[in-house]
Design a protein around this motif. Structure first.
Motif, mmCIF file in Angstrom:
data_model
loop_
_atom_site.group_PDB
_atom_site.id
_atom_site.type_symbol
_atom_site.label_atom_id
_atom_site.label_comp_id
_atom_site.label_asym_id
_atom_site.label_seq_id
_atom_site.Cartn_x
_atom_site.Cartn_y
_atom_site.Cartn_z
ATOM 1 N N LYS A 65 1.893 -1.755 -2.856
ATOM 2 C CA LYS A 65 1.010 -1.177 -1.824
ATOM 3 C C LYS A 65 1.648 0.081 -1.263
ATOM 4 O O LYS A 65 2.836 0.097 -0.931
ATOM 5 C CB LYS A 65 0.815 -2.178 -0.682
ATOM 6 N N LEU A 66 0.843 1.128 -1.135
ATOM 7 C CA LEU A 66 1.359 2.388 -0.591
ATOM 8 C C LEU A 66 0.582 2.746 0.661
ATOM 9 O O LEU A 66 -0.648 2.759 0.656
ATOM 10 C CB LEU A 66 1.186 3.520 -1.613
ATOM 11 N N GLY A 67 1.294 3.050 1.726
ATOM 12 C CA GLY A 67 0.670 3.600 2.918
ATOM 13 C C GLY A 67 -0.055 2.585 3.770
ATOM 14 O O GLY A 67 -0.012 1.382 3.538
ATOM 15 N N ARG A 127 -11.639 10.286 -3.440
ATOM 16 C CA ARG A 127 -10.759 11.211 -2.733
ATOM 17 C C ARG A 127 -9.315 10.921 -3.125
ATOM 18 O O ARG A 127 -8.986 9.817 -3.569
ATOM 19 C CB ARG A 127 -10.931 11.048 -1.225
ATOM 20 N N PRO A 128 -8.427 11.914 -2.928
ATOM 21 C CA PRO A 128 -7.005 11.683 -3.218
ATOM 22 C C PRO A 128 -6.360 10.906 -2.074
ATOM 23 O O PRO A 128 -6.939 10.817 -0.989
ATOM 24 C CB PRO A 128 -6.443 13.103 -3.303
ATOM 25 N N GLU A 129 -5.175 10.354 -2.332
ATOM 26 C CA GLU A 129 -4.585 9.449 -1.343
ATOM 27 C C GLU A 129 -3.287 9.939 -0.713
ATOM 28 O O GLU A 129 -2.979 9.568 0.414
ATOM 29 C CB GLU A 129 -4.278 8.080 -2.000
ATOM 30 N N LEU A 130 -2.502 10.714 -1.472
ATOM 31 C CA LEU A 130 -1.114 10.935 -1.033
ATOM 32 C C LEU A 130 -0.755 12.403 -0.882
ATOM 33 O O LEU A 130 -1.288 13.261 -1.596
ATOM 34 C CB LEU A 130 -0.150 10.357 -2.075
ATOM 35 N N LEU A 131 0.177 12.669 0.038
ATOM 36 C CA LEU A 131 0.843 13.970 0.096
ATOM 37 C C LEU A 131 2.343 13.717 -0.028
ATOM 38 O O LEU A 131 2.878 12.791 0.590
ATOM 39 C CB LEU A 131 0.527 14.694 1.398
ATOM 40 N N ALA A 147 6.588 15.490 8.005
ATOM 41 C CA ALA A 147 6.150 14.123 7.676
ATOM 42 C C ALA A 147 5.377 13.510 8.848
ATOM 43 O O ALA A 147 4.322 12.889 8.656
ATOM 44 C CB ALA A 147 7.365 13.267 7.331
ATOM 45 N N LYS A 148 5.880 13.734 10.050
ATOM 46 C CA LYS A 148 5.244 13.129 11.227
ATOM 47 C C LYS A 148 3.840 13.699 11.438
ATOM 48 O O LYS A 148 2.889 12.976 11.742
ATOM 49 C CB LYS A 148 6.104 13.398 12.465
ATOM 50 N N LYS A 149 3.721 15.013 11.272
ATOM 51 C CA LYS A 149 2.418 15.650 11.490
ATOM 52 C C LYS A 149 1.380 15.109 10.491
ATOM 53 O O LYS A 149 0.253 14.790 10.862
ATOM 54 C CB LYS A 149 2.577 17.166 11.346
ATOM 55 N N ILE A 150 1.785 15.008 9.244
ATOM 56 C CA ILE A 150 0.845 14.487 8.230
ATOM 57 C C ILE A 150 0.499 13.029 8.530
ATOM 58 O O ILE A 150 -0.665 12.622 8.491
ATOM 59 C CB ILE A 150 1.440 14.619 6.810
ATOM 60 N N ALA A 151 1.533 12.254 8.862
ATOM 61 C CA ALA A 151 1.317 10.814 9.090
ATOM 62 C C ALA A 151 0.424 10.565 10.293
ATOM 63 O O ALA A 151 -0.426 9.681 10.271
ATOM 64 C CB ALA A 151 2.661 10.115 9.281
ATOM 65 N N SER A 152 0.617 11.361 11.349
ATOM 66 C CA SER A 152 -0.115 11.048 12.577
ATOM 67 C C SER A 152 -1.431 11.808 12.704
ATOM 68 O O SER A 152 -2.321 11.380 13.414
ATOM 69 C CB SER A 152 0.764 11.280 13.804
ATOM 70 N N GLU A 153 -1.562 12.944 12.000
ATOM 71 C CA GLU A 153 -2.775 13.746 12.216
ATOM 72 C C GLU A 153 -3.734 13.737 11.019
ATOM 73 O O GLU A 153 -4.756 14.409 11.051
ATOM 74 C CB GLU A 153 -2.378 15.201 12.532
ATOM 75 N N GLU A 155 -5.400 11.336 7.459
ATOM 76 C CA GLU A 155 -5.562 10.010 6.843
ATOM 77 C C GLU A 155 -4.594 9.834 5.677
ATOM 78 O O GLU A 155 -4.419 8.735 5.168
ATOM 79 C CB GLU A 155 -6.977 9.881 6.282
ATOM 80 N N PHE A 156 -3.996 10.941 5.203
ATOM 81 C CA PHE A 156 -3.179 10.861 3.988
ATOM 82 C C PHE A 156 -1.941 10.002 4.199
ATOM 83 O O PHE A 156 -1.336 10.008 5.271
ATOM 84 C CB PHE A 156 -2.734 12.260 3.546
#
Ligand code: SF4
Length: 446
Positions: A65-67, A127-131, A147-153, A155-156
């Motif tokens: 499982k990812l994410g 849709r794609p899932e990961l960055l 990393a924090k900005k992508i994770a919190s702002e 859906e990726f």
């Protein structure tokens, strides 16, 4: 080591209660041994037997499982070499790369563009899932901020990509709540990366310089109690990378090599000098056997074909793709708009809805469940008879939406017109064209 059907049978309740959908426990055991049944289908397996059987019936490639959140996904879990043997289960996960030194404004606009890459097809959101946040030497703070900005702002979900343990720790601290994949544990840092993954309960990717060199690394991590592992054989040369994918899949499935029984991560972004070539290489890994495919960027012209390829590869070849039965609005129809009915075979829906859209005539498209058969086949098999279609029109709710009483049926089902009329007294049944391509002219002429 996989158990035989007889060994599995000995662990089952042997009551032949049939609740699992087959007549006997022995038949269920045989199905379980050949991967045709799920253990959960039998509600009466004891906890002790369940533990033994779960181990024996686990897929040879571990599902990882990812994410978290709406784009959480699973990679791995595959049980066959060739799709037609059964099916491929977990679609290749698509990822794009973001450098750790990207400034906040540039990241904002990138996320906005990436987030818009969502395509509606056959009732599914593709849709794609990961960055992948790639450490480019800008320091731990920049890595963690990105990393924090992508994770919190957004859906990726994330892959944190650095071999520097301190930089990785900063990334995990900032974005660990989104369950990122740690990339990568190598021969040099496997102890520290393994400890970090275990401490934070995160999946970890292992990178080596050959398939064989992966084995001691995955063995070490599993020895530390880590189960969620992704593997990278290290090759960035196209032919070798493909051979590695095949070798890993064969080793896990045919030789039962547990040390290679994990999903893979591949890097077309490091194998080509332009996005077109990356897309071609990614397409190869979607078909064979990339668990995660990392590209340098997402653009609609590369992503859309890959998502469609993925949709086709990861559907069950023994089951036709279907669309949910119901009313579909095409082009904001109103109470005077034509009502068209057809079957729920996904390709039929695709083509008919596409032609209606192209006609620019707003329509109500009624999709009747025909068990995934196309119009002619459904009619011949008795799944699109006049009575059924008439009853469906009555109960689907279209009568509350229109004030006219005309139904357009497919030309290939002209023979049902009389029966539909009988079922729908007062309605005019119009036979539409046989070919969907003639629908625009037909609709415009009405
Ligand atoms: Fe046997 Fe379990 Fe199937 Fe019942 S549900 S027949 S106990 S395997």
């Amino acid at each position: 080591m996989a158990l035989t059907g007889i060994q599995i049978f000995k662990l089952l309740p042997k009551t032949n209660c049939k609740e699992c959908g087959v007549p006997t426990c022995l038949a269920f055991a045989m199905n379980l041994a050949s991967g045709k049944a799920e253990l959960d289908s039998c509600p009466y397996v004891s906890d002790e037997a369940r533990e033994k059987l779960a181990e024996a019936s686990a897929p040879p490639i571990r599902p990882v499982k990812l994410g978290k959140g709406v784009r959480q996904t699973t990679t791995g879990g595959e049980t066959v070499l060739y799709r037609h043997e059964k099916t491929f289960f977990n679609p290749t996960v698509l990822a794009a790369t973001v450098a750790s030194d990207i400034d906040a404004a540039a990241l904002d606009s990138k996320l906005k563009v990436y987030n818009a890459f969502q395509y509606e097809r056959v009732g599914l959101n593709l849709r794609p899932e990961l960055l992948v946040v790639k450490d480019v030497g800008a320091g731990a703070a920049a890595f963690a901020d990105t990393a924090k900005k992508i994770a919190s702002e957004s859906e990726f979900n994330l892959v944190l990509m650095t071999e520097d343990v301190d930089v990785m720790k900063a990334g995990v601290e900032a974005a660990g709540f989104k369950r990122p994949l740690i990339y990568a544990a190598t021969e040099a840092n496997v102890d520290a990366m393994g400890a970090l993954a275990k401490e934070n309960d995160l999946p970890v990717a292992v990178k080596a310089d050959s398939v064989e060199a992966l084995i001691p690394l995955t063995t070490k991590l599993t020895g530390m109690g880590i189960k969620d592992i992704v593997i990278d054989s290290g090759s960035r040369e196209i032919k070798q990378a493909l051979e590695d994918q095949v070798a890993i899949r064969r080793a896990a499935l045919k030789a039962g090599n547990k040390a290679l029984g994990f999903p893979t991560i591949t890097f077309p972004c490091e194998m080509a000098s332009n996005l077109d070539m990356e897309t071609v290489i990614s397409a190869m890994f979607v078909a064979k056997y990339g668990g995660i495919v990392v590209m340098s960027d997402f653009t609609t012209e590369s992503l859309f074909p890959l998502l469609l390829e993925r949709l086709n590869i990861f559907t069950d070849p023994q089951r036709p793709m279907t669309v949910t039965e119901g009313i579909f609005e095409i082009g904001n129809p109103d109470e005077n708009s034509p009502v068209v009915v057809t079957t729920n075979f996904a390709l039929t829906y695709f083509i008919v809805s596409g032609e209606i859209e192209a006609s620019k005539v707003p329509c109500w498209l009624l999709i009747k469940d025909s068990e995934g058969l196309s119009v002619l086949t459904a009619w011949a098999a008795g799944k699109f008879g006049g009575d059924d279609v008439g009853m469906f029109v009555k109960k689907c709710g279209i009568m509350d939406k229109v004030k006219h009483t005309e139904l357009i049926i497919p030309g290939y089902a002209a023979a049902i017109a009389g029966d539909v009329e009988e079922e729908l007294p007062g309605w005019t049944i119009t036979v539409g064209p046989r070919e969907a391509a003639h629908l625009p002219a037909f609709l415009k002429s009405k």
